[in-house]
Design an enzyme around this catalytic site. Structure first.
Site, short mmCIF file in Angstrom:
data_model
loop_
_atom_site.label_atom_id
_atom_site.label_comp_id
_atom_site.label_asym_id
_atom_site.label_seq_id
_atom_site.Cartn_x
_atom_site.Cartn_y
_atom_site.Cartn_z
N ASP A 28 -43.45 -2.57 2.41
CA ASP A 28 -44.79 -2.66 2.52
C ASP A 28 -46.11 -2.46 1.74
OD1 ASP A 28 -43.81 -4.64 4.85
OD2 ASP A 28 -43.49 -2.49 5.74
N ASP A 73 -39.94 -12.06 12.49
CA ASP A 73 -40.12 -10.66 13.38
C ASP A 73 -40.01 -10.91 14.90
OD1 ASP A 73 -41.47 -10.17 10.87
OD2 ASP A 73 -42.77 -10.43 11.56
#
Length: 251
Positions: free
Chosen positions: A130, A11
């Site tokens: 997500d 990330d």
């Protein structure tokens, strides 16, 4: 059983690899290019880069990082964050990515999945999702780094992604992300049972046995992790060795 993949996830925010819990409490981990190179040396099957604030901040893709990484890394590279158009997909692939991951923009503009798959091939298009539990065997899709609930049923969405031409789903559980209590097996199994395309498990790996458990209890094709690898608690080789010892064929 087809051979399974282990995928470190990086990330990236402001040019640095970062890690948080439930998308909060972000800490710097290191340089993305060097981290990716280290995982390449460890035997990672693929590497995923997510620019975690690109969609939220309305920025484009981090092409410089992609170019530098592609020079050093020789396993498939998937890049997500800030990909809004077919041109963004084209530029990201040109910079050296093998696949793109579309998440927020895919929900807001599902045609992007179809157009990307038609032009570049299904194998280039991964849909990142997500999702969060909202009821018994029921999950809803969030966008913008887990900030916005789209009130979109997860199972309906993964089926639509497959129909539009997505080659792969990367499924991240907001409930287990960074908590390190194991992958969200009920959600993962429900998605794997709903589609024929490969599903990557993401969010929650906390110990060695979590990877084999995901492969043995769901139909997932790959398992992705960040913290465990970034903080050198486990190596890719250790995870693969444990899975092989439990009879799971690995790449």
């Amino acid at each position: 059983m087809l051979a399974k993949r282990i995928i470190p996830c990086l990330d990236v925010r402001n040019g640095k690899v970062v890690k948080g819990v439930n998308f909060e409490g972000i800490k710097d981990v290191g340089d993305p290019v060097e981290c990716a190179y280290a995982y390449n040396q460890q035997g990672a099957d693929e590497i995923v880069f997510y620019d975690i604030t690109a969609s939220y901040e309305g920025r484009g893709v981090m092409l410089d990082v992609v170019r530098e990484t592609a020079k050093k890394v020789f396993v498939p590279l998937t890049v997500g964050g800030g990909i809004k158009t077919v041109d963004d997909i084209r530029e990201t692939l040109r910079a050296g990515a093998d696949k793109v991951s579309v998440n927020s923009q895919a929900v807001q503009n599902p045609q992007l999945i179809k157009d990307g798959a038609d032009i570049f091939g299904c194998q280039c298009i991964c849909v990142g999702i997500d999702a969060k539990k909202v009821g018994e065997n029921q999950w809803t899709v969030f966008i913008n780094g887990g900030r916005v609930d789209m009130h979109l049923d997860l199972i309906d969405w993964v089926k639509q992604c497959e129909q539009l031409g997505a080659g792969e789903i990367c499924l991240n559980s907001i409930d287990t992300d960074g908590v390190r209590g194991g992958f969200d097996l009920p959600m993962l199994k429900a998605v794997c049972d709903a589609v024929q395309i490969p599903v990557i498990a993401s969010g929650g790996a906390g110990k060695l046995s979590d990877f084999a458990e995901a492969f043995l209890k769901t139909g997932c094709s790959a398992a992705l992790a960040a913290s465990l690898f970034h903080f050198r608690e486990l190596t890719v080789q250790e995870v693969k060795a444990d899975c092989r010892a439990k009879g799971i064929p690995m790449r």
